[in-house]
Scaffold this motif. Structure first.
Motif, PDB file in Angstrom:
ATOM      1  N   TYR A 232      -6.807 -56.863  43.190  1.00  0.00           N
ATOM      2  CA  TYR A 232      -7.781 -56.686  44.264  1.00  0.00           C
ATOM      3  C   TYR A 232      -9.185 -56.552  43.668  1.00  0.00           C
ATOM      4  O   TYR A 232      -9.803 -55.476  43.721  1.00  0.00           O
ATOM      5  N   PRO A 233      -9.708 -57.626  43.081  1.00  0.00           N
ATOM      6  CA  PRO A 233     -11.000 -57.531  42.387  1.00  0.00           C
ATOM      7  C   PRO A 233     -12.169 -57.216  43.299  1.00  0.00           C
ATOM      8  O   PRO A 233     -13.185 -56.678  42.858  1.00  0.00           O
ATOM      9  N   ALA A 234     -12.070 -57.553  44.592  1.00  0.00           N
ATOM     10  CA  ALA A 234     -13.188 -57.319  45.505  1.00  0.00           C
ATOM     11  C   ALA A 234     -13.110 -55.958  46.192  1.00  0.00           C
ATOM     12  O   ALA A 234     -14.061 -55.543  46.853  1.00  0.00           O
ATOM     13  N   ARG A 235     -11.998 -55.238  46.033  1.00  0.00           N
ATOM     14  CA  ARG A 235     -11.821 -53.970  46.724  1.00  0.00           C
ATOM     15  C   ARG A 235     -12.645 -52.877  46.058  1.00  0.00           C
ATOM     16  O   ARG A 235     -12.812 -52.860  44.832  1.00  0.00           O
ATOM     17  N   THR A 236     -13.147 -51.946  46.844  1.00  0.00           N
ATOM     18  CA  THR A 236     -13.904 -50.815  46.313  1.00  0.00           C
ATOM     19  C   THR A 236     -12.938 -49.795  45.735  1.00  0.00           C
ATOM     20  O   THR A 236     -12.189 -49.131  46.472  1.00  0.00           O
ATOM     21  N   ILE A 237     -12.925 -49.675  44.416  1.00  0.00           N
ATOM     22  CA  ILE A 237     -12.031 -48.736  43.739  1.00  0.00           C
ATOM     23  C   ILE A 237     -12.828 -47.977  42.679  1.00  0.00           C
ATOM     24  O   ILE A 237     -13.954 -48.338  42.349  1.00  0.00           O
ATOM     25  N   PHE A 238     -12.232 -46.937  42.131  1.00  0.00           N
ATOM     26  CA  PHE A 238     -12.950 -46.015  41.272  1.00  0.00           C
ATOM     27  C   PHE A 238     -12.177 -45.739  39.993  1.00  0.00           C
ATOM     28  O   PHE A 238     -10.936 -45.811  39.967  1.00  0.00           O
TER      29      PHE A 238
ATOM     30  N   PHE B 166      -6.977 -52.157  56.529  1.00  0.00           N
ATOM     31  CA  PHE B 166      -8.131 -51.425  56.015  1.00  0.00           C
ATOM     32  C   PHE B 166      -8.190 -51.497  54.494  1.00  0.00           C
ATOM     33  O   PHE B 166      -9.236 -51.787  53.911  1.00  0.00           O
ATOM     34  N   HIS B 167      -7.071 -51.230  53.840  1.00  0.00           N
ATOM     35  CA  HIS B 167      -7.056 -51.194  52.375  1.00  0.00           C
ATOM     36  C   HIS B 167      -7.382 -52.562  51.781  1.00  0.00           C
ATOM     37  O   HIS B 167      -8.138 -52.666  50.805  1.00  0.00           O
ATOM     38  N   VAL B 168      -6.816 -53.606  52.332  1.00  0.00           N
ATOM     39  CA  VAL B 168      -7.049 -54.945  51.790  1.00  0.00           C
ATOM     40  C   VAL B 168      -8.498 -55.369  51.980  1.00  0.00           C
ATOM     41  O   VAL B 168      -9.097 -56.025  51.118  1.00  0.00           O
ATOM     42  N   GLY B 169      -9.089 -54.957  53.100  1.00  0.00           N
ATOM     43  CA  GLY B 169     -10.439 -55.412  53.411  1.00  0.00           C
ATOM     44  C   GLY B 169     -11.541 -54.479  52.947  1.00  0.00           C
ATOM     45  O   GLY B 169     -12.717 -54.744  53.215  1.00  0.00           O
ATOM     46  N   LEU B 170     -11.205 -53.374  52.260  1.00  0.00           N
ATOM     47  CA  LEU B 170     -12.217 -52.404  51.850  1.00  0.00           C
ATOM     48  C   LEU B 170     -13.083 -52.995  50.733  1.00  0.00           C
ATOM     49  O   LEU B 170     -12.626 -53.176  49.609  1.00  0.00           O
ATOM     50  N   ALA B 171     -14.328 -53.280  51.040  1.00  0.00           N
ATOM     51  CA  ALA B 171     -15.216 -53.888  50.046  1.00  0.00           C
ATOM     52  C   ALA B 171     -16.647 -53.386  50.218  1.00  0.00           C
ATOM     53  O   ALA B 171     -17.603 -54.112  49.991  1.00  0.00           O
ATOM     54  N   THR B 172     -16.800 -52.131  50.644  1.00  0.00           N
ATOM     55  CA  THR B 172     -18.134 -51.562  50.798  1.00  0.00           C
ATOM     56  C   THR B 172     -18.701 -51.190  49.435  1.00  0.00           C
ATOM     57  O   THR B 172     -17.961 -50.829  48.518  1.00  0.00           O
ATOM     58  N   SER B 173     -20.011 -51.275  49.318  1.00  0.00           N
ATOM     59  CA  SER B 173     -20.651 -50.941  48.042  1.00  0.00           C
ATOM     60  C   SER B 173     -20.659 -49.429  47.838  1.00  0.00           C
ATOM     61  O   SER B 173     -20.716 -48.659  48.801  1.00  0.00           O
ATOM     62  N   HIS B 174     -20.591 -49.005  46.583  1.00  0.00           N
ATOM     63  CA  HIS B 174     -20.642 -47.591  46.243  1.00  0.00           C
ATOM     64  C   HIS B 174     -21.228 -47.479  44.844  1.00  0.00           C
ATOM     65  O   HIS B 174     -20.868 -48.255  43.944  1.00  0.00           O
ATOM     66  N   PRO B 175     -22.133 -46.546  44.617  1.00  0.00           N
ATOM     67  CA  PRO B 175     -22.784 -46.470  43.298  1.00  0.00           C
ATOM     68  C   PRO B 175     -21.838 -46.192  42.144  1.00  0.00           C
ATOM     69  O   PRO B 175     -22.169 -46.504  40.999  1.00  0.00           O
ATOM     70  N   TYR B 176     -20.677 -45.610  42.444  1.00  0.00           N
ATOM     71  CA  TYR B 176     -19.735 -45.306  41.368  1.00  0.00           C
ATOM     72  C   TYR B 176     -18.492 -46.192  41.407  1.00  0.00           C
ATOM     73  O   TYR B 176     -17.509 -45.905  40.723  1.00  0.00           O
ATOM     74  N   ALA B 177     -18.518 -47.244  42.193  1.00  0.00           N
ATOM     75  CA  ALA B 177     -17.380 -48.165  42.215  1.00  0.00           C
ATOM     76  C   ALA B 177     -17.204 -48.798  40.841  1.00  0.00           C
ATOM     77  O   ALA B 177     -18.172 -49.098  40.137  1.00  0.00           O
TER      78      ALA B 177
END
Length: 504
Positions: free
Chosen positions: A403-409, A303-314
């Protein structure tokens, strides 16, 4: 009135802790709603407290929970992707104060956020030998908006920041014991192998707990292990031990045994509720509970490796030093003229991950200075502080770049913040140090006096610069406080806080 150094050594951290507590606990129950990822962690914590594992909730659970109907959870398991310790800590606050207000579910975050301030003070003072430097580091953290925001919402990252800083404090305590032990006679070539290092065991426990809050703690565990080997080698060389490298190599596996097994034990203990019950997610994937736990971990990793959903505050990690996209975790803007706006016709309330910009950008400038001093082998005692600070920053930042493609904040940077404020404090302390006169060969008395006056003038100028930076940072920190507390402010004032386009 001049305060004696010994008195200041305990009064200063006490005052800093009090300031931090006031900024983190006053109005902690506001807003009475589940903010950002509190919708996951608070409800998970409540079911951990009652079921021993994270249970599932109906679709309208947030409104029911905040309305006082906290027992609508179900016994069927929820799929969660973070280890349970941070949620157990949140549950502790609800066990003490109930779940009927935000104070209960945010208490533990506020407590750990408050305790982080004297901890950072202690680390900075130990690295510099200066109460003033410790005060700068602890004081700037006490009023920093990012640190305050992560202390006023029940997320996991504030716990992670405290536990990582605690591990580094234990490493420093160990370094105070290591040098005298290495210099004892009878160690042979390479010096003795040190088995009694309780502070390393404590550091391992802290990092095991950090990993049990969020898996990113494992990077710090690995990095601290390497750091300990290098510090041990440096200590043996400073002691003049023959065959220092061979001694450090012999010590390395012993250090591993002191650091890593306790971390594994602490991590597994955090899963006790899941292991001793049968209802947790994936608990029945294998009759052996440890193999079932391993299966669950494989799923979490995917899950963590593949998390790449869009988010307005990512915000990808490369943006973090530039502070391009802070996270708005809660925002409320009532209609213009609404009664609860009080003294303003148009108001807005925000809880966002906005650090003090002066401290933030100044901290990165200080990191560059410390890096230059370290590379040029200048700065004396500051170099050891630079090693600790740069290592801490490296371990809490660089892994996210992988992890440049991962959704992080951007609020993940709260784990980096203690090292940035310590870096800034160390750099200002270095700049404000007394200057030595620069003398030509065989100087005359007049040249000696002139050089002494020039050195004194330079020292005074740099000290005024350091004081100016601290004063401006404090004023800006106070100015930005509304962005981290959620209390209403006039909309026009909020606009004045938006220094960069990505902050809106």
């Amino acid at each position: 009135m001049r305060i004696a150094p010994r008195t200041a050594a305990w009064i200063v951290p006490l005052v800093l802790t009090l300031v931090a507590a006031l900024l983190r606990f006053i109005g902690l129950g506001h807003p009475h709603t589940l903010v950002f990822d509190e919708t996951y962690y608070v409800k998970d914590a409540w079911t951990l407290l009652h079921l021993g594992y994270e249970g599932s909730w109906p679709d309208d659970a947030d409104a029911l929970f905040t309305g006082g109907d906290t027992d609508v959870y179900q016994t069927s398991p929820a799929y969660v992707v973070h280890p349970p310790l941070g949620k157990w800590l949140i549950a502790l606050g609800m066990a003490l104060f109930g779940a009927d207000s935000g104070f209960g579910w945010r208490f533990s975050a506020a407590l750990f956020g408050t305790l982080l301030v004297p901890l950072v003070y202690a680390i900075a003072r130990r690295l510099s030998g200066s109460v003033a430097v410790g005060t700068i580091a602890g004081g700037l953290l006490a009023i920093d908006g990012l640190a305050i925001a992560l202390s006023r919402v029940a997320l996991l990252d504030g716990f992670l920041a405290f536990l990582i800083a605690l591990a580094f404090w234990f490493v420093l305590r160990d370094s105070d014991r290591t040098a005298p032990a290495i210099m004892r006679p009878g160690g042979g070539t390479g010096g003795p192998v040190l088995w009694r290092r309780p502070w390393i065991v404590a550091a391992g426990a802290a990092l095991g707990a950090a990993t049990a809050v969020k898996w990113s703690g494992i990077y710090t565990l690995a990095g601290v292990g390497i750091l300990l080997v290098l510090l041990d080698l440096a200590a043996r060389r400073r002691a003049g031990v023959a065959g220092a490298l061979a001694g450090a190599v012999r010590q390395a596996p012993v250090t591993f045994l002191q650091l890593v097994p306790i971390a594994v034990v602490v991590y597994l203990l955090s899963w006790t509720g899941w292991l001793l019950t049968t209802g947790g997610y994936d608990r029945g994937s294998d009759p052996n509970p440890l193999i079932a736990l391993w299966n669950y971990h494989l799923s979490m990793y995917g899950f963590h490796v593949g998390l790449a959903t869009s988010h307005p505050y990512a915000s990808p990690a490369w943006q973090w030093p530039l502070l391009l996209r802070p996270t708005a975790m809660w925002l409320a803007r009532p209609d213009a003229g609404a009664a609860w706006c009080g003294w303003s016709e148009d108001c807005i309330g925000v809880i966002g991950s906005h650090p003090n910009p002066i401290t933030w950008y100044g901290g990165w400038a200080a990191v560059v200075l410390l890096g230059v001093l370290l590379a040029r082998r200048r700065g004396g005692a500051v170099r050891f502080g630079a090693v600790i600070v740069l290592t801490g920053l490296l371990l809490t930042y660089v892994p996210w770049l992988l992890y440049p493609a991962r959704t992080i904040f951007q609020f993940y940077t709260v784990t980096m913040l203690p090292f940035l404020v310590i870096a800034l404090a160390l750099a200002l302390g270095y700049l404000g140090r007394p200057r030595e006169p620069v003398l030509l060969p065989a100087p005359s008395h007049a040249e000696i006096r002139y050089a002494a006056r020039a050195a004194e003038t330079q020292t005074r100028a740099w000290r005024m610069f350091a004081i100016g930076v601290v004063v401006v940072a404090v004023l800006v920190g106070i100015f930005f406080l509304p962005l981290s507390t959620g209390f209403l402010e006039p909309y026009d004032l909020w606009r004045d806080h938006m220094w960069l386009p990505g902050w809106i």
